[in-house]
Motif scaffolding. Sequence first.
Motif, mmCIF file in Angstrom:
data_model
loop_
_atom_site.group_PDB
_atom_site.id
_atom_site.type_symbol
_atom_site.label_atom_id
_atom_site.label_comp_id
_atom_site.label_asym_id
_atom_site.label_seq_id
_atom_site.Cartn_x
_atom_site.Cartn_y
_atom_site.Cartn_z
ATOM 1 N N ASP A 103 68.051 -9.483 -57.627
ATOM 2 C CA ASP A 103 67.270 -9.377 -58.863
ATOM 3 C C ASP A 103 66.659 -7.985 -59.018
ATOM 4 N N GLN A 104 66.124 -7.443 -57.921
ATOM 5 C CA GLN A 104 65.545 -6.103 -57.973
ATOM 6 C C GLN A 104 66.618 -5.068 -58.325
ATOM 7 N N LEU A 105 67.789 -5.178 -57.698
ATOM 8 C CA LEU A 105 68.876 -4.239 -57.986
ATOM 9 C C LEU A 105 69.332 -4.336 -59.438
ATOM 10 N N THR A 106 69.372 -5.553 -59.970
ATOM 11 C CA THR A 106 69.766 -5.733 -61.369
ATOM 12 C C THR A 106 68.794 -5.000 -62.283
ATOM 13 N N VAL A 107 67.499 -5.145 -62.020
ATOM 14 C CA VAL A 107 66.481 -4.481 -62.837
ATOM 15 C C VAL A 107 66.597 -2.964 -62.697
ATOM 16 N N LEU A 108 66.772 -2.482 -61.467
ATOM 17 C CA LEU A 108 66.866 -1.042 -61.225
ATOM 18 C C LEU A 108 68.105 -0.438 -61.885
ATOM 19 N N ILE A 109 69.235 -1.106 -61.759
ATOM 20 C CA ILE A 109 70.474 -0.593 -62.346
ATOM 21 C C ILE A 109 70.369 -0.561 -63.872
ATOM 22 N N ARG A 110 69.785 -1.604 -64.451
ATOM 23 C CA ARG A 110 69.611 -1.629 -65.903
ATOM 24 C C ARG A 110 68.704 -0.475 -66.333
ATOM 25 N N GLN B 264 56.214 3.358 -62.174
ATOM 26 C CA GLN B 264 55.094 2.522 -61.749
ATOM 27 C C GLN B 264 55.218 1.110 -62.309
ATOM 28 N N LYS B 265 55.656 1.011 -63.563
ATOM 29 C CA LYS B 265 55.854 -0.301 -64.182
ATOM 30 C C LYS B 265 56.914 -1.089 -63.406
ATOM 31 N N LEU B 266 58.022 -0.414 -63.062
ATOM 32 C CA LEU B 266 59.080 -1.077 -62.283
ATOM 33 C C LEU B 266 58.554 -1.495 -60.906
ATOM 34 N N ALA B 267 57.768 -0.625 -60.284
ATOM 35 C CA ALA B 267 57.228 -0.934 -58.962
ATOM 36 C C ALA B 267 56.337 -2.177 -59.020
ATOM 37 N N LEU B 268 55.487 -2.256 -60.027
ATOM 38 C CA LEU B 268 54.625 -3.433 -60.171
ATOM 39 C C LEU B 268 55.450 -4.682 -60.443
ATOM 40 N N GLU B 269 56.441 -4.551 -61.310
ATOM 41 C CA GLU B 269 57.292 -5.675 -61.681
ATOM 42 C C GLU B 269 58.031 -6.236 -60.465
ATOM 43 N N MET B 270 58.434 -5.335 -59.548
ATOM 44 C CA MET B 270 59.226 -5.767 -58.394
ATOM 45 C C MET B 270 58.423 -5.848 -57.102
ATOM 46 N N ASN B 271 57.110 -5.603 -57.197
ATOM 47 C CA ASN B 271 56.227 -5.662 -56.034
ATOM 48 C C ASN B 271 56.680 -4.661 -54.950
ATOM 49 N N LEU B 272 56.955 -3.430 -55.376
ATOM 50 C CA LEU B 272 57.349 -2.350 -54.476
ATOM 51 C C LEU B 272 56.428 -1.158 -54.713
ATOM 52 N N GLU B 273 56.525 -0.163 -53.831
ATOM 53 C CA GLU B 273 55.717 1.042 -53.999
ATOM 54 C C GLU B 273 56.468 2.039 -54.886
ATOM 55 N N GLY B 274 55.699 2.834 -55.647
ATOM 56 C CA GLY B 274 56.271 3.826 -56.551
ATOM 57 C C GLY B 274 57.238 4.803 -55.881
#
Length: 168
Positions: free
Chosen positions: A24-31, A45-55
């Motif tokens: 799921d994270q890879l799908t969001v990142l690739i998109r 930062q928005k992606l990091a929050l959405e995926m619970n990862l660090e910036g």
Amino acid sequence: MAQDGSPKAVNHRRCSTRTKFTKDQLTVLIRAFNQEPYPSYNIRQKLALEMNLEGPIIQTWFQNQRAKHGFQRRPEPEDLAASQAQDQPVKSPRRWRPHTIYTSSRLHTLNTALKNDPYPGVDSREQLAKEVGVPEPRVHVWFQNRRSKFFVQRKKEADEPSEQEQDG
């Protein structure tokens, strides 16, 4: 500890564990990458929050993707608009720019300018670029290279003993 008993040097820039992304994270990142290969800080930062990862992890992922896909420079706005219209990432070819050919008249103009001012400002370089018919960045590099060559030659001359000293 190293074999000799001294503490082992640690590279603080690299994480000790590799980040494993879920599907799921890879799908969001690739998109996100396909929409914008150079996302702003806010988007990362928005992606990091959405995926619970660090910036910084998101930033590194984008850098790695750009390297993997052969991106060499940030695209110009018109390149980016064209690629978004085609819904494909911008890709730079991995080819060197051809060497700039300096004719004798171009060299004469540049050498004259070098004698007058070895460190011309951007306005002077732009004017010279128009005169000799090459882009300003090429003129800038020409001056850097010529100054370097001049200083190397001067150093060699200073290091070599003159003929009179050798005969004497």
